[in-house]
Write a protein that holds these residues in place. Sequence first.
Motif, PDB file in Angstrom:
ATOM      1  N   SER A  29     -30.363  67.100  17.435  1.00 31.34           N
ATOM      2  CA  SER A  29     -29.113  66.361  17.575  1.00 31.34           C
ATOM      3  C   SER A  29     -29.078  65.072  16.755  1.00 31.34           C
ATOM      4  N   GLN A  34     -22.483  64.875  13.521  1.00 31.05           N
ATOM      5  CA  GLN A  34     -21.159  65.498  13.542  1.00 31.05           C
ATOM      6  C   GLN A  34     -21.051  66.549  14.654  1.00 31.05           C
ATOM      7  N   TRP A  35     -22.202  66.963  15.195  1.00 25.63           N
ATOM      8  CA  TRP A  35     -22.235  67.938  16.294  1.00 25.63           C
ATOM      9  C   TRP A  35     -22.948  67.289  17.474  1.00 25.63           C
ATOM     10  N   THR A  37     -23.076  68.129  20.477  1.00 29.16           N
ATOM     11  CA  THR A  37     -23.592  69.111  21.423  1.00 29.16           C
ATOM     12  C   THR A  37     -23.812  70.438  20.714  1.00 29.16           C
ATOM     13  N   ALA A  40     -20.537  72.126  19.994  1.00 28.83           N
ATOM     14  CA  ALA A  40     -19.878  71.684  18.768  1.00 28.83           C
ATOM     15  C   ALA A  40     -20.475  72.369  17.545  1.00 28.83           C
ATOM     16  N   ALA A  41     -21.798  72.547  17.548  1.00 27.86           N
ATOM     17  CA  ALA A  41     -22.440  73.238  16.433  1.00 27.86           C
ATOM     18  C   ALA A  41     -21.982  74.688  16.347  1.00 27.86           C
ATOM     19  N   ASP A  44     -18.543  75.122  14.898  1.00 26.44           N
ATOM     20  CA  ASP A  44     -18.493  74.883  13.453  1.00 26.44           C
ATOM     21  C   ASP A  44     -19.355  75.871  12.678  1.00 26.44           C
ATOM     22  N   GLY A  46     -22.556  76.344  12.985  1.00 30.00           N
ATOM     23  CA  GLY A  46     -23.700  75.582  12.526  1.00 30.00           C
ATOM     24  C   GLY A  46     -25.070  76.096  12.889  1.00 30.00           C
TER      25      GLY A  46
END
Length: 286
Positions: A29, A34-35, A37, A40-41, A44, A46
């Motif tokens: 993290s 930009q992520w 959590t 969030a990854a 995207d 990620g």
Amino acid sequence: MRDARFASFLADGARHYGAVTDAGMIALSPQFPQWPTLQAAIADGGLPLLAEAARGAAVSHADFTYDIPLPDARRIICVGVNFPDRNAEYKDGSAQPKYMSLFPRFASGFTGHNTPLIRPPENHTLDYEGEVAVVIGTSGRRIAASDAYDHIAALTLCNEGTIRDWVRHAKFNVTQGKNWDRSGAMGPWLVPFTDAAQIDDAHLVTRVNGEVRQDDHLRNMVFPIREQIAYISTFMTLQPGDIIVTGTPTGAGARFDPPRYLVPGDVVEVEVSGIGTLRNGVEDEA
């Protein structure tokens, strides 16, 4: 990326996510502000970048506590009565239903790997249900079953713990019996979904104190995961980070005569080769 394992964890008074190794956790993290959590990854796309960042990186935490993989999961949809023998367990003479049974769970009802399931003082019918959970990675509405696997980002395990008496409090729902704080568990980690065989060949085993209680293959599901994604996405747009808990085999404690509910000191393990083993003890609520 097939061998990568991603987890959310608590350490040094803060919540992190990272990659799991045999020696400990690699915190990722801080490298990806930009992520904030894992969710969030995933949203995207990620996970491949996280896997690349973890390759050869040093372990940052040997002392940590597992959280559920997506502690900020917005929607958790569970599929009930999804193995052939499960319908017979109800002993109500009903035929296998045409459509799948669904109900919601919330993240607050789960705890992480190696942390205890909590039995509340109001009722002691705490039960276990070992299951595979799929994490959606690509949004979609009215997804065709043939395309369903394209929308999965990762897999994890779930002990869909239930307070059995409370699922009987109302005629048409089981929500209140399924959402006691920390009554279930999820984890230990997310395994990226890269191959249909991870689901199609999956063998699920649940043990209580080392005794096998549930033992079945996902290919025996009444409503396979492809159909679950297709059906659910018919009425709601599935979004990245949504979790589908796909159903448990026969053998839960309520189905024994007399029932064999969980008590403090018990240890429950849910294991699927290629994903891992989710392990939790049982404690009474303080």
